[in-house]
Design an enzyme around this catalytic site. Sequence first.
Site, short mmCIF file in Angstrom:
data_model
loop_
_atom_site.label_atom_id
_atom_site.label_comp_id
_atom_site.label_asym_id
_atom_site.label_seq_id
_atom_site.Cartn_x
_atom_site.Cartn_y
_atom_site.Cartn_z
CG PHE A 36 65.98 -15.26 49.99
CD1 PHE A 36 65.70 -15.77 51.55
CD2 PHE A 36 66.77 -16.11 49.93
CE1 PHE A 36 66.24 -16.27 52.82
CE2 PHE A 36 67.14 -17.40 50.81
CZ PHE A 36 67.24 -17.67 51.89
CG ASP A 56 66.28 -4.71 44.94
OD1 ASP A 56 65.38 -4.95 44.17
OD2 ASP A 56 66.87 -5.66 45.66
CB THR A 60 63.22 -11.74 42.50
OG1 THR A 60 65.00 -11.11 42.20
CG2 THR A 60 63.25 -12.41 41.27
CB SER A 98 71.95 -11.33 40.70
OG SER A 98 72.05 -12.79 39.58
NE ARG A 129 82.37 8.11 41.96
CZ ARG A 129 81.49 8.60 43.13
NH1 ARG A 129 81.52 9.39 43.50
NH2 ARG A 129 79.78 8.02 43.38
CB ALA A 137 76.23 -11.93 45.94
CE1 TYR A 168 72.20 -16.58 39.20
CE2 TYR A 168 73.68 -18.72 39.74
CZ TYR A 168 72.98 -17.95 40.24
OH TYR A 168 73.50 -17.17 41.55
CE1 TYR A 182 86.01 -3.45 36.70
CE2 TYR A 182 87.23 -0.98 37.51
CZ TYR A 182 85.97 -1.75 36.53
OH TYR A 182 85.48 -0.73 35.48
CD GLU A 186 91.42 0.81 37.49
OE1 GLU A 186 92.37 1.15 37.66
OE2 GLU A 186 91.50 0.71 36.53
#
Length: 341
Positions: A36, A56, A60, A98, A129, A137, A168, A182, A186
Amino acid sequence: KLKSFEGGRISKKYPDVKFQNYRTKKRILITGGAGFVGSHLVDKLMLMGHEVTVVDNFFTGRKENVEHWFGHPNFEIIHQDIVTPLFVEVDEIYHLASPASPPHYMFNPVKTIKTNTIGTINMLGLAKRVGAKILFASTSEVYGDPEVHPQSETYWGHVNPIGPRACYDEAKRVGETLCYAYARHEKLNVRVARIFNTYGPRMHMNDGRVVSNFIIQALRNETITVYGLGNQTRSFQYVSDLVDGLMALMNSNYTLPVNLGNPLEHTILEFATIIKSLVGGEHAMKLTKAVEDDPQRRKPDIKRAKKYLDWEPKVSLNEGLKKTIEYFTIEVKRSDGHKVT
Ligand code: NAD
Ligand code: UDP
Ligand code: UDP
Protein backbone atom coordinates in the site's frame (compact mmCIF):
# COMPACT_ATOMS: atom_id res chain seq x y z
CA LYS A 1 20.19 11.59 -27.96
CA LEU A 2 18.05 12.91 -25.13
CA LYS A 3 15.14 13.38 -27.48
CA SER A 4 15.26 9.82 -28.70
CA PHE A 5 15.51 8.59 -25.10
CA GLU A 6 12.50 10.58 -23.99
CA GLY A 7 10.34 10.08 -27.04
CA GLY A 8 11.61 6.78 -28.33
CA ARG A 9 12.28 4.19 -25.70
CA ILE A 10 9.66 5.20 -23.18
CA SER A 11 6.33 4.39 -24.71
CA LYS A 12 3.30 6.64 -24.41
CA LYS A 13 1.56 4.17 -22.12
CA TYR A 14 3.61 5.41 -19.14
CA PRO A 15 2.86 8.54 -17.15
CA ASP A 16 5.22 11.44 -17.98
CA VAL A 17 8.46 11.06 -16.10
CA LYS A 18 10.74 13.98 -15.29
CA PHE A 19 14.20 13.84 -16.81
CA GLN A 20 17.07 13.50 -14.32
CA ASN A 21 20.66 13.82 -15.45
CA TYR A 22 23.35 11.43 -14.24
CA ARG A 23 24.20 13.71 -11.31
CA THR A 24 20.67 13.96 -9.90
CA LYS A 25 19.24 10.58 -10.86
CA LYS A 26 19.28 8.22 -7.89
CA ARG A 27 19.06 4.43 -7.77
CA ILE A 28 16.46 3.72 -5.13
CA LEU A 29 15.48 0.39 -3.58
CA ILE A 30 12.02 0.10 -2.03
CA THR A 31 11.47 -3.04 0.03
CA GLY A 32 7.76 -3.82 0.23
CA GLY A 33 7.25 -1.58 -2.81
CA ALA A 34 4.27 -3.59 -4.06
CA GLY A 35 2.33 -2.84 -0.87
CA PHE A 36 0.00 0.00 0.00
CA VAL A 37 2.46 2.71 1.12
CA GLY A 38 5.39 1.40 -0.96
CA SER A 39 3.52 1.57 -4.26
CA HIS A 40 2.59 5.23 -3.72
CA LEU A 41 6.23 5.96 -2.95
CA VAL A 42 7.21 4.11 -6.15
CA ASP A 43 4.88 6.37 -8.16
CA LYS A 44 6.27 9.56 -6.69
CA LEU A 45 9.94 8.59 -7.15
CA MET A 46 9.33 7.23 -10.67
CA LEU A 47 7.56 10.45 -11.70
CA MET A 48 10.59 12.36 -10.41
CA GLY A 49 12.71 10.37 -12.87
CA HIS A 50 14.66 8.16 -10.47
CA GLU A 51 15.60 4.52 -11.02
CA VAL A 52 13.39 2.45 -8.76
CA THR A 53 13.86 -1.18 -7.78
CA VAL A 54 11.15 -2.92 -5.79
CA VAL A 55 11.81 -6.05 -3.79
CA ASP A 56 8.71 -7.83 -2.52
CA ASN A 57 7.58 -11.34 -1.62
CA PHE A 58 3.91 -10.45 -2.36
CA PHE A 59 2.69 -11.60 1.03
CA THR A 60 0.36 -8.61 1.35
CA GLY A 61 1.47 -6.63 -1.69
CA ARG A 62 0.20 -7.01 -5.25
CA LYS A 63 1.84 -6.65 -8.64
CA GLU A 64 -1.28 -4.74 -9.66
CA ASN A 65 -0.21 -1.85 -7.41
CA VAL A 66 2.83 -1.14 -9.58
CA GLU A 67 1.92 -2.81 -12.88
CA HIS A 68 1.60 0.57 -14.62
CA TRP A 69 5.42 0.78 -14.46
CA PHE A 70 6.15 -2.69 -15.85
CA GLY A 71 8.50 -2.41 -18.82
CA HIS A 72 9.61 1.14 -18.02
CA PRO A 73 13.42 1.33 -18.26
CA ASN A 74 13.70 3.06 -14.86
CA PHE A 75 11.67 0.37 -13.10
CA GLU A 76 12.58 -3.08 -11.86
CA ILE A 77 10.80 -5.57 -9.63
CA ILE A 78 12.44 -8.45 -7.80
CA HIS A 79 10.31 -11.25 -6.38
CA GLN A 80 12.25 -12.11 -3.26
CA ASP A 81 11.90 -12.42 0.47
CA ILE A 82 14.19 -9.97 2.31
CA VAL A 83 14.91 -12.57 4.96
CA THR A 84 17.36 -13.93 2.39
CA PRO A 85 20.31 -11.67 1.48
CA LEU A 86 19.93 -9.35 -1.47
CA PHE A 87 22.70 -7.96 -3.63
CA VAL A 88 21.91 -4.85 -5.65
CA GLU A 89 23.73 -1.56 -6.15
CA VAL A 90 21.71 1.44 -4.97
CA ASP A 91 22.07 4.93 -3.48
CA GLU A 92 19.05 4.92 -1.17
CA ILE A 93 16.89 2.28 0.50
CA TYR A 94 13.34 2.81 1.73
CA HIS A 95 12.89 -0.28 3.88
CA LEU A 96 9.13 -0.85 4.13
CA ALA A 97 8.81 -4.63 3.82
CA SER A 98 6.68 -5.95 6.67
CA PRO A 99 3.05 -6.86 7.09
CA ALA A 100 1.37 -3.86 8.70
CA SER A 101 -2.19 -4.69 9.72
CA PRO A 102 -2.85 -6.70 12.90
CA PRO A 103 -4.48 -9.74 11.17
CA HIS A 104 -1.62 -9.89 8.67
CA TYR A 105 1.23 -9.54 11.15
CA MET A 106 -0.43 -12.01 13.54
CA PHE A 107 -0.96 -14.54 10.72
CA ASN A 108 2.59 -15.83 11.17
CA PRO A 109 4.16 -14.02 14.14
CA VAL A 110 7.56 -15.66 13.76
CA LYS A 111 7.74 -14.60 10.11
CA THR A 112 6.86 -11.03 11.13
CA ILE A 113 9.74 -11.07 13.59
CA LYS A 114 12.14 -12.51 11.00
CA THR A 115 11.15 -9.93 8.39
CA ASN A 116 11.76 -7.00 10.72
CA THR A 117 14.92 -8.37 12.35
CA ILE A 118 16.81 -10.65 9.92
CA GLY A 119 15.31 -8.77 6.96
CA THR A 120 16.41 -5.47 8.47
CA ILE A 121 19.92 -6.81 9.16
CA ASN A 122 20.13 -7.78 5.49
CA MET A 123 19.03 -4.35 4.32
CA LEU A 124 21.46 -2.67 6.74
CA GLY A 125 24.22 -4.99 5.53
CA LEU A 126 23.36 -4.05 1.96
CA ALA A 127 23.37 -0.33 2.84
CA LYS A 128 26.76 -0.77 4.51
CA ARG A 129 28.28 -2.59 1.53
CA VAL A 130 27.16 -0.05 -1.06
CA GLY A 131 27.29 3.06 1.16
CA ALA A 132 23.56 3.77 0.74
CA LYS A 133 21.35 5.86 2.98
CA ILE A 134 18.59 3.74 4.54
CA LEU A 135 15.17 4.68 5.92
CA PHE A 136 13.41 2.18 8.18
CA ALA A 137 9.60 2.23 8.31
CA SER A 138 8.95 1.93 12.03
CA THR A 139 5.59 2.44 13.67
CA SER A 140 3.62 4.20 16.38
CA GLU A 141 3.24 0.67 17.81
CA VAL A 142 6.69 1.10 19.38
CA TYR A 143 4.78 3.25 21.92
CA GLY A 144 2.46 0.28 22.68
CA ASP A 145 -0.56 1.21 24.81
CA PRO A 146 0.85 4.63 25.68
CA GLU A 147 0.76 6.27 29.11
CA VAL A 148 1.87 9.56 27.57
CA HIS A 149 -0.45 11.56 25.33
CA PRO A 150 0.18 12.70 22.64
CA GLN A 151 3.21 10.53 21.89
CA SER A 152 6.48 12.31 21.22
CA GLU A 153 9.66 10.59 20.03
CA THR A 154 11.27 10.89 23.47
CA TYR A 155 8.66 8.51 24.99
CA TRP A 156 10.08 4.99 25.35
CA GLY A 157 6.76 3.23 25.09
CA HIS A 158 4.61 0.70 26.93
CA VAL A 159 4.62 -2.58 25.03
CA ASN A 160 3.50 -5.97 26.34
CA PRO A 161 6.45 -8.11 25.22
CA ILE A 162 4.47 -11.38 25.24
CA GLY A 163 1.07 -10.22 23.95
CA PRO A 164 -0.44 -10.93 20.51
CA ARG A 165 0.85 -7.64 19.07
CA ALA A 166 4.40 -8.17 20.37
CA CYS A 167 5.63 -9.94 17.21
CA TYR A 168 5.16 -6.64 15.38
CA ASP A 169 5.81 -4.06 18.11
CA GLU A 170 8.94 -5.68 19.50
CA ALA A 171 10.29 -6.60 16.06
CA LYS A 172 9.95 -2.96 14.97
CA ARG A 173 11.66 -1.88 18.20
CA VAL A 174 14.56 -4.23 17.46
CA GLY A 175 14.54 -2.91 13.88
CA GLU A 176 15.13 0.59 15.25
CA THR A 177 17.82 -0.72 17.63
CA LEU A 178 19.58 -2.37 14.68
CA CYS A 179 19.51 0.87 12.69
CA TYR A 180 21.24 2.80 15.49
CA ALA A 181 23.68 -0.04 16.20
CA TYR A 182 24.75 0.09 12.53
CA ALA A 183 24.82 3.90 12.67
CA ARG A 184 27.10 3.88 15.73
CA HIS A 185 29.27 0.96 14.83
CA GLU A 186 29.41 1.13 11.04
CA LYS A 187 28.80 4.88 10.56
CA LEU A 188 25.71 4.06 8.52
CA ASN A 189 23.47 6.93 7.44
CA VAL A 190 20.05 5.93 8.85
CA ARG A 191 16.58 7.46 9.04
CA VAL A 192 13.76 6.11 11.21
CA ALA A 193 10.13 7.05 10.52
CA ARG A 194 7.58 6.20 13.22
CA ILE A 195 4.49 5.93 11.08
CA PHE A 196 1.03 6.43 12.58
CA ASN A 197 -2.21 4.94 11.13
CA THR A 198 -2.32 5.63 7.42
CA TYR A 199 -5.14 5.09 4.91
CA GLY A 200 -5.88 5.61 1.24
CA PRO A 201 -6.35 3.88 -2.11
CA ARG A 202 -4.55 0.52 -2.54
CA MET A 203 -5.10 -0.51 1.06
CA HIS A 204 -5.62 -4.24 1.02
CA MET A 205 -9.35 -5.08 0.96
CA ASN A 206 -9.03 -7.83 3.54
CA ASP A 207 -6.39 -6.33 5.75
CA GLY A 208 -8.87 -5.95 8.59
CA ARG A 209 -7.84 -2.41 9.41
CA VAL A 210 -10.51 -0.10 10.65
CA VAL A 211 -10.67 2.20 7.60
CA SER A 212 -11.00 -0.59 5.04
CA ASN A 213 -13.38 -2.60 7.25
CA PHE A 214 -15.75 0.30 7.93
CA ILE A 215 -15.81 1.55 4.32
CA ILE A 216 -16.37 -1.93 2.88
CA GLN A 217 -19.06 -2.73 5.44
CA ALA A 218 -20.83 0.56 4.67
CA LEU A 219 -20.61 0.01 0.91
CA ARG A 220 -22.04 -3.50 1.24
CA ASN A 221 -24.75 -2.39 3.65
CA GLU A 222 -23.36 -4.66 6.31
CA THR A 223 -23.24 -3.98 10.03
CA ILE A 224 -20.28 -1.84 11.06
CA THR A 225 -18.21 -3.73 13.62
CA VAL A 226 -16.78 -1.61 16.39
CA TYR A 227 -14.38 -3.55 18.61
CA GLY A 228 -14.94 -2.91 22.30
CA LEU A 229 -16.80 0.25 23.34
CA GLY A 230 -15.37 2.27 20.46
CA ASN A 231 -14.03 4.96 22.77
CA GLN A 232 -10.42 4.06 21.91
CA THR A 233 -8.86 6.73 19.71
CA ARG A 234 -6.70 6.86 16.59
CA SER A 235 -5.36 9.63 14.36
CA PHE A 236 -5.39 8.92 10.63
CA GLN A 237 -3.14 10.33 7.96
CA TYR A 238 -3.71 10.16 4.23
CA VAL A 239 -1.11 8.21 2.27
CA SER A 240 0.19 11.11 0.13
CA ASP A 241 1.07 13.04 3.30
CA LEU A 242 3.04 10.05 4.55
CA VAL A 243 4.90 9.67 1.24
CA ASP A 244 5.87 13.37 1.36
CA GLY A 245 7.06 12.90 4.96
CA LEU A 246 9.13 9.81 4.15
CA MET A 247 10.87 11.63 1.31
CA ALA A 248 11.43 14.76 3.41
CA LEU A 249 12.99 12.58 6.12
CA MET A 250 15.23 10.70 3.67
CA ASN A 251 16.43 13.99 2.19
CA SER A 252 16.99 15.70 5.54
CA ASN A 253 20.08 15.50 7.74
CA TYR A 254 18.03 14.41 10.73
CA THR A 255 19.00 10.96 12.01
CA LEU A 256 16.84 10.40 15.14
CA PRO A 257 13.34 8.84 14.89
CA VAL A 258 10.60 11.11 13.56
CA ASN A 259 6.82 10.66 14.01
CA LEU A 260 4.85 10.91 10.78
CA GLY A 261 1.13 11.12 11.35
CA ASN A 262 -1.88 13.37 11.44
CA PRO A 263 -2.58 14.70 14.95
CA LEU A 264 -6.34 14.94 14.41
CA GLU A 265 -7.69 12.40 16.89
CA HIS A 266 -11.07 10.63 16.81
CA THR A 267 -12.69 7.86 18.76
CA ILE A 268 -13.44 4.76 16.69
CA LEU A 269 -17.17 5.42 17.23
CA GLU A 270 -16.82 8.96 15.84
CA PHE A 271 -14.90 7.52 12.98
CA ALA A 272 -17.66 4.99 12.19
CA THR A 273 -20.17 7.85 12.14
CA ILE A 274 -18.02 9.93 9.77
CA ILE A 275 -17.66 7.03 7.32
CA LYS A 276 -21.37 6.20 7.54
CA SER A 277 -22.30 9.74 6.62
CA LEU A 278 -19.78 9.94 3.77
CA VAL A 279 -20.88 6.64 2.21
CA GLY A 280 -24.54 7.48 2.75
CA GLY A 281 -27.40 5.08 3.44
CA GLU A 282 -28.49 3.45 6.66
CA HIS A 283 -26.01 1.22 8.42
CA ALA A 284 -26.35 -0.61 11.67
CA MET A 285 -23.46 -0.50 14.06
CA LYS A 286 -22.54 -3.25 16.49
CA LEU A 287 -20.19 -3.22 19.47
CA THR A 288 -18.27 -6.50 19.44
CA LYS A 289 -15.70 -8.06 21.76
CA ALA A 290 -12.69 -5.83 22.49
CA VAL A 291 -9.38 -7.03 21.06
CA GLU A 292 -6.52 -7.93 23.39
CA ASP A 293 -3.89 -5.26 24.08
CA ASP A 294 -5.68 -2.73 21.84
CA PRO A 295 -3.95 0.63 22.43
CA GLN A 296 -6.55 2.94 23.96
CA ARG A 297 -5.26 6.29 22.74
CA ARG A 298 -2.97 7.26 19.92
CA LYS A 299 -2.03 10.68 18.61
CA PRO A 300 1.32 11.80 17.28
CA ASP A 301 3.22 14.79 18.55
CA ILE A 302 4.67 16.08 15.26
CA LYS A 303 6.77 19.01 16.51
CA ARG A 304 9.96 17.23 15.45
CA ALA A 305 8.77 16.66 11.87
CA LYS A 306 7.63 20.29 11.65
CA LYS A 307 10.93 21.62 12.97
CA TYR A 308 13.42 19.41 11.14
CA LEU A 309 11.53 18.40 7.98
CA ASP A 310 9.24 21.39 7.60
CA TRP A 311 6.52 18.76 7.15
CA GLU A 312 2.95 18.55 8.31
CA PRO A 313 -0.05 16.72 6.88
CA LYS A 314 -2.10 18.62 4.30
CA VAL A 315 -4.99 16.34 3.35
CA SER A 316 -8.16 16.65 5.45
CA LEU A 317 -9.94 13.54 6.69
CA ASN A 318 -12.97 14.31 4.52
CA GLU A 319 -10.91 14.74 1.38
CA GLY A 320 -8.82 11.62 2.04
CA LEU A 321 -11.80 9.46 2.95
CA LYS A 322 -13.67 10.51 -0.20
CA LYS A 323 -10.77 9.33 -2.37
CA THR A 324 -10.52 6.11 -0.39
CA ILE A 325 -14.27 5.45 -0.65
CA GLU A 326 -14.04 6.02 -4.43
CA TYR A 327 -11.27 3.41 -4.61
CA PHE A 328 -13.13 0.84 -2.50
CA THR A 329 -16.36 1.34 -4.43
CA ILE A 330 -14.59 -0.04 -7.50
CA GLU A 331 -12.73 -2.75 -5.55
CA VAL A 332 -15.92 -3.99 -3.90
CA LYS A 333 -17.70 -4.16 -7.28
CA ARG A 334 -14.76 -6.08 -8.72
CA SER A 335 -14.59 -8.54 -5.88
CA ASP A 336 -18.35 -9.07 -6.03
CA GLY A 337 -17.93 -10.13 -9.65
CA HIS A 338 -19.12 -6.96 -11.41
CA LYS A 339 -17.31 -5.83 -14.50
CA VAL A 340 -15.64 -2.48 -13.92
CA THR A 341 -14.21 -0.48 -16.79
P1 NAD B 1 1.50 -3.53 3.19
O1 NAD B 1 1.22 -4.83 3.85
O2 NAD B 1 0.53 -3.02 2.20
O3 NAD B 1 2.93 -3.54 2.51
C1 NAD B 1 4.02 -4.28 2.99
C2 NAD B 1 4.73 -4.90 1.80
O4 NAD B 1 5.85 -5.66 2.26
C3 NAD B 1 3.86 -5.86 1.00
O5 NAD B 1 3.98 -5.58 -0.37
C4 NAD B 1 4.41 -7.23 1.36
O6 NAD B 1 4.19 -8.19 0.35
C5 NAD B 1 5.87 -6.92 1.59
N1 NAD B 1 6.57 -7.88 2.46
C6 NAD B 1 6.18 -8.34 3.67
N2 NAD B 1 7.09 -9.19 4.16
C7 NAD B 1 8.09 -9.26 3.24
C8 NAD B 1 9.31 -10.00 3.17
N3 NAD B 1 9.69 -10.83 4.15
N4 NAD B 1 10.09 -9.85 2.07
C9 NAD B 1 9.72 -9.03 1.06
N5 NAD B 1 8.58 -8.32 1.08
C10 NAD B 1 7.77 -8.44 2.16
O7 NAD B 1 1.70 -2.48 4.38
P2 NAD B 1 1.86 -0.90 4.34
O8 NAD B 1 0.68 -0.33 5.02
O9 NAD B 1 2.20 -0.43 2.99
O10 NAD B 1 3.11 -0.71 5.30
C11 NAD B 1 4.42 -0.43 4.82
C12 NAD B 1 5.36 -0.23 5.99
O11 NAD B 1 4.93 0.85 6.81
C13 NAD B 1 5.47 -1.45 6.91
O12 NAD B 1 6.80 -1.61 7.31
C14 NAD B 1 4.61 -1.07 8.09
O13 NAD B 1 5.03 -1.72 9.26
C15 NAD B 1 4.80 0.43 8.15
N6 NAD B 1 3.65 1.09 8.79
C16 NAD B 1 2.45 1.21 8.14
C17 NAD B 1 1.38 1.82 8.79
C18 NAD B 1 0.04 1.98 8.13
O14 NAD B 1 -0.89 2.47 8.76
N7 NAD B 1 -0.13 1.61 6.87
C19 NAD B 1 1.53 2.31 10.10
C20 NAD B 1 2.77 2.15 10.72
C21 NAD B 1 3.83 1.56 10.06
N1 UDP C 1 23.88 -8.54 3.07
C1 UDP C 1 22.99 -8.48 2.01
N2 UDP C 1 23.35 -7.77 0.91
C2 UDP C 1 24.54 -7.11 0.81
C3 UDP C 1 25.42 -7.16 1.91
C4 UDP C 1 25.06 -7.89 3.04
O1 UDP C 1 21.90 -9.04 2.04
O2 UDP C 1 24.78 -6.50 -0.22
C5 UDP C 1 23.50 -9.31 4.26
C6 UDP C 1 24.55 -10.33 4.62
O3 UDP C 1 24.22 -11.56 4.05
C7 UDP C 1 24.51 -10.38 6.13
C8 UDP C 1 23.76 -9.12 6.55
O4 UDP C 1 23.42 -8.43 5.35
O5 UDP C 1 23.75 -11.49 6.57
C9 UDP C 1 24.56 -8.22 7.43
O6 UDP C 1 25.70 -7.81 6.75
P1 UDP C 1 26.99 -7.29 7.54
O7 UDP C 1 28.03 -6.97 6.54
O8 UDP C 1 26.60 -6.21 8.46
O9 UDP C 1 27.34 -8.52 8.47
P2 UDP C 1 28.21 -9.80 8.24
O10 UDP C 1 28.09 -10.20 6.79
O11 UDP C 1 29.57 -9.37 8.60
O12 UDP C 1 27.59 -10.78 9.15
N1 UDP D 1 -11.33 -1.59 14.89
C1 UDP D 1 -12.71 -1.69 14.98
N2 UDP D 1 -13.36 -2.39 14.02
C2 UDP D 1 -12.74 -2.98 12.96
C3 UDP D 1 -11.33 -2.86 12.87
C4 UDP D 1 -10.66 -2.16 13.85
O1 UDP D 1 -13.32 -1.17 15.91
O2 UDP D 1 -13.44 -3.59 12.12
C5 UDP D 1 -10.61 -0.81 15.92
C6 UDP D 1 -9.44 -1.53 16.57
O3 UDP D 1 -9.87 -2.27 17.69
C7 UDP D 1 -8.51 -0.39 16.95
C8 UDP D 1 -8.77 0.66 15.85
O4 UDP D 1 -10.01 0.30 15.26
O5 UDP D 1 -8.87 0.17 18.18
C9 UDP D 1 -7.69 0.70 14.77
O6 UDP D 1 -7.47 -0.61 14.31
P1 UDP D 1 -6.51 -0.96 13.10
O7 UDP D 1 -6.45 -2.44 13.03
O8 UDP D 1 -6.94 -0.22 11.90
O9 UDP D 1 -5.10 -0.36 13.48
P2 UDP D 1 -4.18 -0.38 14.80
O10 UDP D 1 -4.90 -1.08 15.92
O11 UDP D 1 -2.95 -1.08 14.38
O12 UDP D 1 -3.98 1.05 15.10
